[in-house]
Motif scaffolding. Structure first.
Motif, PDB file in Angstrom:
ATOM      1  N   PRO A  90      33.827 -36.646 -59.145  1.00  0.00           N
ATOM      2  CA  PRO A  90      34.740 -35.635 -58.611  1.00  0.00           C
ATOM      3  C   PRO A  90      34.004 -34.368 -58.149  1.00  0.00           C
ATOM      4  CG  PRO A  90      35.655 -36.593 -60.595  1.00  0.00           C
ATOM      5  CD  PRO A  90      34.241 -37.111 -60.470  1.00  0.00           C
ATOM      6  N   GLY A  91      32.953 -33.973 -58.868  1.00  0.00           N
ATOM      7  CA  GLY A  91      32.190 -32.794 -58.466  1.00  0.00           C
ATOM      8  C   GLY A  91      31.507 -32.986 -57.127  1.00  0.00           C
ATOM      9  N   LEU A  92      30.931 -34.160 -56.906  1.00  0.00           N
ATOM     10  CA  LEU A  92      30.277 -34.433 -55.618  1.00  0.00           C
ATOM     11  C   LEU A  92      31.289 -34.496 -54.483  1.00  0.00           C
ATOM     12  CD1 LEU A  92      27.573 -37.161 -56.389  1.00  0.00           C
ATOM     13  CD2 LEU A  92      27.216 -34.755 -55.833  1.00  0.00           C
ATOM     14  N   ILE A  93      32.426 -35.131 -54.755  1.00  0.00           N
ATOM     15  CA  ILE A  93      33.449 -35.228 -53.714  1.00  0.00           C
ATOM     16  C   ILE A  93      33.964 -33.840 -53.341  1.00  0.00           C
ATOM     17  CG2 ILE A  93      35.781 -36.067 -53.201  1.00  0.00           C
ATOM     18  CD1 ILE A  93      35.009 -38.625 -54.765  1.00  0.00           C
ATOM     19  N   GLU A  94      34.170 -32.977 -54.322  1.00  0.00           N
ATOM     20  CA  GLU A  94      34.614 -31.614 -54.030  1.00  0.00           C
ATOM     21  C   GLU A  94      33.535 -30.860 -53.251  1.00  0.00           C
ATOM     22  OE1 GLU A  94      36.837 -28.366 -53.465  1.00  0.00           O
ATOM     23  OE2 GLU A  94      37.509 -30.346 -54.115  1.00  0.00           O
ATOM     24  N   GLN A  95      32.280 -31.037 -53.623  1.00  0.00           N
ATOM     25  CA  GLN A  95      31.183 -30.399 -52.888  1.00  0.00           C
ATOM     26  C   GLN A  95      31.177 -30.874 -51.435  1.00  0.00           C
ATOM     27  OE1 GLN A  95      27.281 -31.098 -54.587  1.00  0.00           O
ATOM     28  NE2 GLN A  95      26.254 -30.064 -52.895  1.00  0.00           N
ATOM     29  N   LEU A  96      31.389 -32.169 -51.225  1.00  0.00           N
ATOM     30  CA  LEU A  96      31.428 -32.710 -49.866  1.00  0.00           C
ATOM     31  C   LEU A  96      32.620 -32.146 -49.096  1.00  0.00           C
ATOM     32  CD1 LEU A  96      30.359 -34.630 -47.685  1.00  0.00           C
ATOM     33  CD2 LEU A  96      31.691 -36.461 -48.770  1.00  0.00           C
ATOM     34  N   ARG A  97      33.756 -32.023 -49.754  1.00  0.00           N
ATOM     35  CA  ARG A  97      34.929 -31.442 -49.077  1.00  0.00           C
ATOM     36  C   ARG A  97      34.646 -30.014 -48.605  1.00  0.00           C
ATOM     37  NH1 ARG A  97      38.464 -33.813 -53.418  1.00  0.00           N
ATOM     38  NH2 ARG A  97      39.350 -35.661 -52.427  1.00  0.00           N
ATOM     39  N   GLN A  98      33.921 -29.271 -49.421  1.00  0.00           N
ATOM     40  CA  GLN A  98      33.662 -27.865 -49.128  1.00  0.00           C
ATOM     41  C   GLN A  98      32.684 -27.674 -47.968  1.00  0.00           C
ATOM     42  OE1 GLN A  98      35.220 -25.221 -50.553  1.00  0.00           O
ATOM     43  NE2 GLN A  98      36.472 -26.759 -51.561  1.00  0.00           N
ATOM     44  N   PRO A 102      23.988 -28.718 -41.819  1.00  0.00           N
ATOM     45  CA  PRO A 102      22.994 -29.491 -41.080  1.00  0.00           C
ATOM     46  C   PRO A 102      21.879 -29.985 -42.012  1.00  0.00           C
ATOM     47  CG  PRO A 102      23.593 -27.555 -39.837  1.00  0.00           C
ATOM     48  CD  PRO A 102      24.248 -27.419 -41.193  1.00  0.00           C
ATOM     49  N   ALA A 103      21.476 -31.229 -41.816  1.00  0.00           N
ATOM     50  CA  ALA A 103      20.422 -31.903 -42.580  1.00  0.00           C
ATOM     51  C   ALA A 103      20.836 -32.275 -43.996  1.00  0.00           C
ATOM     52  CB  ALA A 103      19.122 -31.102 -42.592  1.00  0.00           C
ATOM     53  N   ALA A 104      22.119 -32.142 -44.331  1.00  0.00           N
ATOM     54  CA  ALA A 104      22.577 -32.624 -45.640  1.00  0.00           C
ATOM     55  C   ALA A 104      22.475 -34.144 -45.668  1.00  0.00           C
ATOM     56  CB  ALA A 104      24.012 -32.188 -45.898  1.00  0.00           C
ATOM     57  N   PHE A 105      22.407 -34.688 -46.884  1.00  0.00           N
ATOM     58  CA  PHE A 105      22.182 -36.118 -47.065  1.00  0.00           C
ATOM     59  C   PHE A 105      23.198 -36.635 -48.073  1.00  0.00           C
ATOM     60  CE2 PHE A 105      20.024 -40.003 -48.014  1.00  0.00           C
ATOM     61  CZ  PHE A 105      19.140 -40.228 -46.972  1.00  0.00           C
ATOM     62  N   ALA A 106      24.128 -37.463 -47.613  1.00  0.00           N
ATOM     63  CA  ALA A 106      25.114 -38.075 -48.503  1.00  0.00           C
ATOM     64  C   ALA A 106      24.768 -39.546 -48.667  1.00  0.00           C
ATOM     65  CB  ALA A 106      26.520 -37.940 -47.924  1.00  0.00           C
ATOM     66  N   ALA A 121      36.239 -46.706 -47.967  1.00  0.00           N
ATOM     67  CA  ALA A 121      35.560 -47.944 -48.329  1.00  0.00           C
ATOM     68  C   ALA A 121      34.429 -47.749 -49.330  1.00  0.00           C
ATOM     69  CB  ALA A 121      34.991 -48.608 -47.064  1.00  0.00           C
ATOM     70  N   GLY A 122      34.053 -46.518 -49.627  1.00  0.00           N
ATOM     71  CA  GLY A 122      32.836 -46.340 -50.404  1.00  0.00           C
ATOM     72  C   GLY A 122      32.947 -45.376 -51.570  1.00  0.00           C
ATOM     73  N   ARG A 123      31.820 -45.276 -52.266  1.00  0.00           N
ATOM     74  CA  ARG A 123      31.640 -44.375 -53.406  1.00  0.00           C
ATOM     75  C   ARG A 123      30.539 -43.384 -53.063  1.00  0.00           C
ATOM     76  NH1 ARG A 123      31.739 -49.062 -55.120  1.00  0.00           N
ATOM     77  NH2 ARG A 123      29.510 -49.323 -55.237  1.00  0.00           N
ATOM     78  N   LEU A 124      30.853 -42.116 -53.178  1.00  0.00           N
ATOM     79  CA  LEU A 124      29.850 -41.077 -52.978  1.00  0.00           C
ATOM     80  C   LEU A 124      29.006 -41.010 -54.244  1.00  0.00           C
ATOM     81  CD1 LEU A 124      28.761 -38.748 -51.205  1.00  0.00           C
ATOM     82  CD2 LEU A 124      30.425 -37.262 -52.357  1.00  0.00           C
ATOM     83  N   VAL A 125      27.722 -41.341 -54.133  1.00  0.00           N
ATOM     84  CA  VAL A 125      26.856 -41.364 -55.318  1.00  0.00           C
ATOM     85  C   VAL A 125      25.828 -40.240 -55.332  1.00  0.00           C
ATOM     86  CG1 VAL A 125      27.169 -43.833 -55.744  1.00  0.00           C
ATOM     87  CG2 VAL A 125      25.285 -43.080 -54.310  1.00  0.00           C
ATOM     88  N   ASP A 126      25.639 -39.587 -54.186  1.00  0.00           N
ATOM     89  CA  ASP A 126      24.693 -38.469 -54.147  1.00  0.00           C
ATOM     90  C   ASP A 126      24.995 -37.613 -52.927  1.00  0.00           C
ATOM     91  OD1 ASP A 126      22.611 -36.853 -54.961  1.00  0.00           O
ATOM     92  OD2 ASP A 126      21.025 -38.261 -54.474  1.00  0.00           O
ATOM     93  N   LEU A 127      24.767 -36.335 -53.061  1.00  0.00           N
ATOM     94  CA  LEU A 127      24.923 -35.394 -51.964  1.00  0.00           C
ATOM     95  C   LEU A 127      23.878 -34.307 -52.162  1.00  0.00           C
ATOM     96  CD1 LEU A 127      26.477 -34.334 -49.485  1.00  0.00           C
ATOM     97  CD2 LEU A 127      27.995 -33.150 -51.080  1.00  0.00           C
ATOM     98  N   VAL A 128      22.997 -34.175 -51.178  1.00  0.00           N
ATOM     99  CA  VAL A 128      21.919 -33.199 -51.282  1.00  0.00           C
ATOM    100  C   VAL A 128      21.903 -32.351 -50.019  1.00  0.00           C
ATOM    101  CG1 VAL A 128      19.441 -32.863 -51.618  1.00  0.00           C
ATOM    102  CG2 VAL A 128      20.565 -34.853 -52.635  1.00  0.00           C
TER     103      VAL A 128
END
Length: 139
Positions: A90-98, A102-106, A121-128
């Motif tokens: 949930p923390g990663l998904i909220e970070q992605l929503r926000q 440029p150059a971010a990596f999901a 279709a997927g699971r967000l497992v990392d966001l940098v």
């Protein structure tokens, strides 16, 4: 981000890239961390395409790869990542929503075949983000 790709040993089988100058510059930096054997397809629809065109490009090209890297443009790449991320931390998904700077990596894991990929279709497992990558690599 290229150094982070190397540090985490991410190895895409195929890279789908917009033909723009900025995305090609990103590609060059990422390729420095790869072994040089990764196929690259430059797809014009990733330049000004809508989110459904990004997913269509993934469906068409993904049969060639188990691990796919997409290099595109905001806001469409951000929308694509959001629509594909039905689950995950949930923390990663909220970070992605926000934000997806440029150059971010999901990293999104998808069960099943790429040619059947659809929204949710997927699971967000990392966001940098680049800022986070810099902090991680500076340690």
């Amino acid at each position: 981000m290229g150094r982070l790709v190397a540090a985490r040993d991410w190895r895409p089988d195929l890279i789908l890239c917009s033909p723009s100058r900025r995305t090609r510059e990103t590609l060059v930096e990422v390729q420095k961390s790869l072994d040089g054997g990764t196929a690259v397809h430059f797809l014009p629809e990733l330049y000004n395409g809508a989110e459904n065109e990004y997913r269509a490009a993934i469906r068409r090209s993904g049969a060639e790869a188990a691990c796919l890297l997409l290099i595109g443009h905001n806001p469409t790449i951000h929308q694509t990542a959001l629509h594909l991320s039905a689950s995950g931390s949930p923390g990663l998904i909220e970070q992605l929503r926000q934000s997806f700077p440029p150059a971010a990596f999901a990293t999104i894991e998808v069960d099943g075949a790429w040619d059947a990929i659809n929204s949710d279709a997927g699971r967000l497992v990392d966001l940098v983000t680049p800022e986070e990558a810099f902090r991680q690599l500076a340690l």
